[in-house]
Enzyme design. Structure first.
Site, PDB file in Angstrom:
ATOM      1  N   LYS A  30      16.102 106.247  34.299  1.00 57.55           N
ATOM      2  CA  LYS A  30      15.385 105.152  33.287  1.00 57.55           C
ATOM      3  C   LYS A  30      15.357 103.717  33.353  1.00 57.55           C
ATOM      4  CE  LYS A  30      16.296 108.390  29.540  1.00 57.55           C
ATOM      5  NZ  LYS A  30      17.072 108.793  28.594  1.00 57.55           N
ATOM      6  N   ASP A  37      15.364 106.227  22.711  1.00 59.58           N
ATOM      7  CA  ASP A  37      15.758 106.871  22.617  1.00 59.58           C
ATOM      8  C   ASP A  37      17.169 106.604  20.986  1.00 59.58           C
ATOM      9  OD1 ASP A  37      16.406 108.607  24.751  1.00 59.58           O
ATOM     10  OD2 ASP A  37      17.201 107.474  25.899  1.00 59.58           O
ATOM     11  N   ARG A  91      39.347 102.490  28.516  1.00 60.91           N
ATOM     12  CA  ARG A  91      38.732 101.627  28.067  1.00 60.91           C
ATOM     13  C   ARG A  91      37.765 100.109  28.914  1.00 60.91           C
ATOM     14  NH1 ARG A  91      42.553  98.580  23.442  1.00 60.91           N
ATOM     15  NH2 ARG A  91      40.879  96.529  23.636  1.00 60.91           N
TER      16      ARG A  91
END
Ligand code: ATR
Length: 287
Positions: A71, A108, A161
């Protein structure tokens, strides 16, 4: 139907490509519309991706979908790109233009939003903040689409995180007026309070993976819950949400809707997503 010498040709390019459901999907639409056209899988190794994309106009293809792991390379290889493809840093749809140039698009996020709107027609972007679980490529598409639609704020929660912080910082450049707040994964249950939408983009709940550990007790009853996982169709998260009375939206429609812009551009006919298509595709969804 059999093809004439004028048949329009499009493809899906991946490595591997054998798992792709796109030939089944586009094949259904081609058949239904009686179009003289075909959509083929092309297995292209990473070292050949640039040449393969540049060959699309030379071979007379109308364009292609691009899947993992190509992609990002597809965006690089194209001549032009839509804003949404640039924001994503990746393309899933390539269109060969009349002059032989290639435009890269990324549908998408569009697919996610169209699926959400059709499955939860009463949801509005203005209804409140959205909680997004996960910080991979899928989360990026979902967040861009939600912010483009006008969601006031995103609460982004990811097991790692630092990955969420990096994604939030990068997307903040494109959407300076809408905060992307990163929260602690351990606090995810309390961070559901006051949100209007919950989206799972992690792999948790997918067939073969453990269920997402998440109690929805703090989620307002009016909130919509959606999962981008579609194997199984009803993930443990959606099951729990359904039992609590939330409007739920499964992930299969995202796959179906993201394919619409490419089909329209290549074959000149607007395809629709309906129950017949869903049941056709469910026959091929592995479990
Ligand atoms: P994609 O690009 O398709 O979104 P990905 O980059 O592999 O896929 O991202 C998968 C997501 O699922 C990540 O957010 C990942 O969290 P980490 O960034 O911490 O890896 C999340 N994920 C995978 N396994 C998980 C688990 N056991 N618990 C919580 N989150 C998990």
């Amino acid at each position: 139907m059999s093809l004439s010498g004028k048949a329009k040709v499009a493809a899906v390019i991946g490595w591997p490509v054998s798992h792709s459901l796109s030939p089944r999907l586009h094949g259904f639409w081609l058949e239904r519309a009686g179009i003289d056209g075909t959509y083929i899988p092309l297995a292209v190794a990473p070292e050949n991706i640039h040449d393969a994309i540049r060959a699309l106009p030379k071979l007379g293809l109308r364009g292609a979908n691009v899947t993992v792991p190509h992609k990002e390379a597809a965006l690089q290889a194209a001549d032009h790109a839509t804003d949404r493809a640039r924001r994503m840093g990746a393309a899933n749809t390539l269109v060969v233009n009349a002059d032989g140039s290639i435009t890269a698009d990324n549908t998408d996020g569009y697919g996610f939003l169209e699926n959400l709107r059709s499955g939860a027609p009463d949801w509005t972007a203005a209804a409140g903040p959205a909680v997004v679980l996960g910080a991979g490529g899928a989360a990026r598409g979902v967040i861009c689409a939600l912010l483009e639609a006008g969601v006031p704020a995103i609460r982004l929660l990811n097991r790692t995180r630092a990955r969420a912080e990096a994604l939030a910082a990068d997307l903040a450049r494109h959407f300076p007026a809408q905060p992307i707040e990163v929260g602690e994964w351990e606090q995810r249950e309390t961070l559901l309070a006051g949100s209007a939408l919950l989206v799972n983009t992690t792999t948790q709940g997918m067939h073969g993976q453990p269920a997402l550990e998440l109690s929805l007790a703090a989620l307002p009853p009016s909130a919509v819950v959606t999962d981008i996982v579609y194997v199984p169709l009803l993930t443990p998260l959606l099951e729990q949400a359904k039992q609590r009375g939330h409007v739920i939206v499964d992930g299969l429609g995202m796959l179906l809707h993201q394919a619409r812009p490419g089909f329209t551009a290549w074959f000149g006919s607007e395809p629709i997503v309906d129950e017949a298509l869903r049941s056709h595709m469910l026959g091929f969804v592995g479990r």
